[in-house]
Scaffold this active site. Sequence first.
Site, short mmCIF file in Angstrom:
data_model
loop_
_atom_site.label_atom_id
_atom_site.label_comp_id
_atom_site.label_asym_id
_atom_site.label_seq_id
_atom_site.Cartn_x
_atom_site.Cartn_y
_atom_site.Cartn_z
N GLU A 256 39.71 52.06 33.40
CA GLU A 256 39.35 51.12 32.33
C GLU A 256 39.36 49.74 32.96
O GLU A 256 40.42 49.22 33.31
CB GLU A 256 40.39 51.17 31.20
CG GLU A 256 40.56 52.52 30.53
CD GLU A 256 39.43 52.84 29.57
OE1 GLU A 256 38.57 51.96 29.32
OE2 GLU A 256 39.38 53.97 29.09
N CYS A 290 40.04 42.25 27.63
CA CYS A 290 38.96 42.98 28.32
C CYS A 290 37.75 43.11 27.41
O CYS A 290 36.62 43.02 27.88
CB CYS A 290 39.46 44.34 28.78
SG CYS A 290 40.17 45.32 27.45
P1 NAD Z 1 44.48 44.02 38.49
O1 NAD Z 1 43.35 44.89 38.88
O2 NAD Z 1 44.78 42.84 39.33
O3 NAD Z 1 45.85 44.85 38.42
C1 NAD Z 1 46.00 45.96 37.57
C2 NAD Z 1 47.15 46.80 38.07
O4 NAD Z 1 46.79 47.40 39.31
C3 NAD Z 1 48.44 46.03 38.33
O5 NAD Z 1 49.53 46.81 37.89
C4 NAD Z 1 48.44 45.90 39.85
O6 NAD Z 1 49.73 45.75 40.41
C5 NAD Z 1 47.83 47.22 40.24
N1 NAD Z 1 47.25 47.25 41.60
C6 NAD Z 1 46.81 46.22 42.35
N2 NAD Z 1 46.31 46.67 43.53
C7 NAD Z 1 46.44 48.02 43.50
C8 NAD Z 1 46.10 49.06 44.42
N3 NAD Z 1 45.53 48.80 45.59
N4 NAD Z 1 46.36 50.33 44.07
C9 NAD Z 1 46.92 50.62 42.86
N5 NAD Z 1 47.27 49.68 41.97
C10 NAD Z 1 47.04 48.40 42.28
O7 NAD Z 1 44.19 43.59 36.98
P2 NAD Z 1 45.01 42.58 36.07
O8 NAD Z 1 44.76 41.19 36.55
O9 NAD Z 1 46.43 43.04 35.93
O10 NAD Z 1 44.32 42.79 34.66
C11 NAD Z 1 43.18 42.11 34.24
C12 NAD Z 1 41.95 43.00 34.33
O11 NAD Z 1 42.17 44.17 33.56
C13 NAD Z 1 40.72 42.36 33.72
O12 NAD Z 1 39.61 42.63 34.53
C14 NAD Z 1 40.59 43.05 32.38
O13 NAD Z 1 39.30 43.03 31.86
C15 NAD Z 1 41.05 44.41 32.72
N6 NAD Z 1 41.49 45.13 31.52
C16 NAD Z 1 40.73 46.19 31.12
C17 NAD Z 1 41.09 46.87 29.97
C18 NAD Z 1 40.29 48.05 29.49
O14 NAD Z 1 40.80 48.78 28.66
N7 NAD Z 1 39.08 48.27 29.96
C19 NAD Z 1 42.22 46.48 29.24
C20 NAD Z 1 42.95 45.39 29.69
C21 NAD Z 1 42.58 44.73 30.85
#
Ligand code: NAD
Length: 510
Positions: A256, A290
Amino acid sequence: MTQTASDKAPLAPATSTTGHPDTDRELLSCHDPRTGELLGEYPVHTAADVADAVARAAEAGQWWAALSFAERRQHLDQWRRLLLHRQDELVNLISAETGKPADDARLELVLVIDHLHWAARNAARVLGRRKVPAGLLMANQVATLEYQPLGVVGVIGPWNYPAFTPMGSIAYALAAGNAVVFKPSELTPGVGHFLADTLAQVVGERPVLSVVTGYGETGAALCRSGVAKVAFTGSTATAKRVMAACAESLTPVLVECGGKDALIVDSDADLDAAAQAAVWGGMSNAGQTCVGVERVYVVEAVADRFIELVTARAGRLRPGGEPGADLGPITLPRQVDIIREHVRDALDRGGRAVVGGPESIRPPFVEPVVLVDVPEDAAAVTDETFGPTLTITRVADADEAVRLANASRYGLGGTVFARARGDELARALRAGMVAVNSVISFAAVPSLPFGGVGDSGFGRIHGEDGLREFARAKSITRKRFRVPLQPMTFDRGSRTVRRLMRLIQLRYRR
Ligand code: NAD
């Protein structure tokens, strides 16, 4: 309150997740983005810690999976009541870790409760064992289908809705009979612990839901830990890294990701309602949603009036750190640079700000910015801004609006304001979910699947599809009686398959 790894406070992470002593461990600090106050320190869990958590979850998961749907529902219902009982703590924690106003945190809690209730209540109906028609060829068989739990599901979450977003996976995975190891965002580890600690209270401290904390490496370790599935919510860039890590062990993934959701205003729309929705959809949670509205396409005939209404509404909003502020700070400090760059680039390329401008960006807060006349290939129109900004583009008609809205690599949600053509336009949008004459309402309908297309990801949380994401179909046939026509044996006579062919001809020829 500041928490440290050695605190004994209920939310202190200490050793609860992995059983490893936390001395000499690298810690991550969690701060209130409104004030910079240190809220807590949490272990940076290593691959060994994650493996340990997954092993303990697997054991707890066996107990959980062996319960009946009704028994699991009892536990999940108890958890829901406990979350409601302790709602103030959760609301304060969400506000402290993200900076969002208290009512926005309460709204998150409301959605958590509703989804948890739906998942627990509907799991038996959606996943439970049932007979399905065996069909003409296998009329002598009883065919049954059930959806069995996968085992341990790894959930990786973002910070913007630190309870609601991961619970879209956690609640559904648990209701389906899985154990969960949750890696919350490094910005919101306390919310993750709160969820796990409260569930632990109702399942006799069994780690049916456990938390590992850390940065990307901890998330990557979870992808490589042998979990049965990873449910990731976060940015598209990270999703690709998650998929690459999961590919090594053929671990299935649900992703997501981000969005660049459009709101379309047709000429017969209720303009006041559309403006209200555009401003709330774009600015609430400081635009860090999001499925927030980032782009608006408005039909020329009503554009002036619509822009006037949006300008008046957005111009009244004030960001701040107090619980009753309209919007809170930008939670992730580096996001401010992206917002600034999108606004600057849009203005450099001929766009005009009708609300705010570059001066609106005063970290950690960003005041609403509404841009018009921005070229369609500017970053403010093509990339996720994740701030309280909107672009408004005039279009000749709603069909042009759909064409431009669909010309995005993202396809998460969308909004249509129209009287005559609402459903038609909604169906034409390349997006997983669309709200007609309201905004983001699909996220609050638990029976509706939630997820996107393209760079917004794939797979679905919520609803029946969301339950099935965390289960595998198990198909069983049981022979009831012997039939004369037995084509699937070497003992079949020479005419058996020909008879079968005749039967098929009779049945399906026309
Ligand atoms: P992010 O991608 O920076 O991090 C998300 C998670 O992934 C964090 O827990 C992070 O520690 C982890 N992570 C980072 N690198 C990783 C790796 N290499 N392997 C595994 N895990 C890793 O995102 P964010 O800044 O926390 O969130 C914002 C983003 O999330 C925005 O793009 C937003 O649109 C999206 N979002 C989507 C939804 C949806 O349902 N589609 C809902 C909420 C947020």
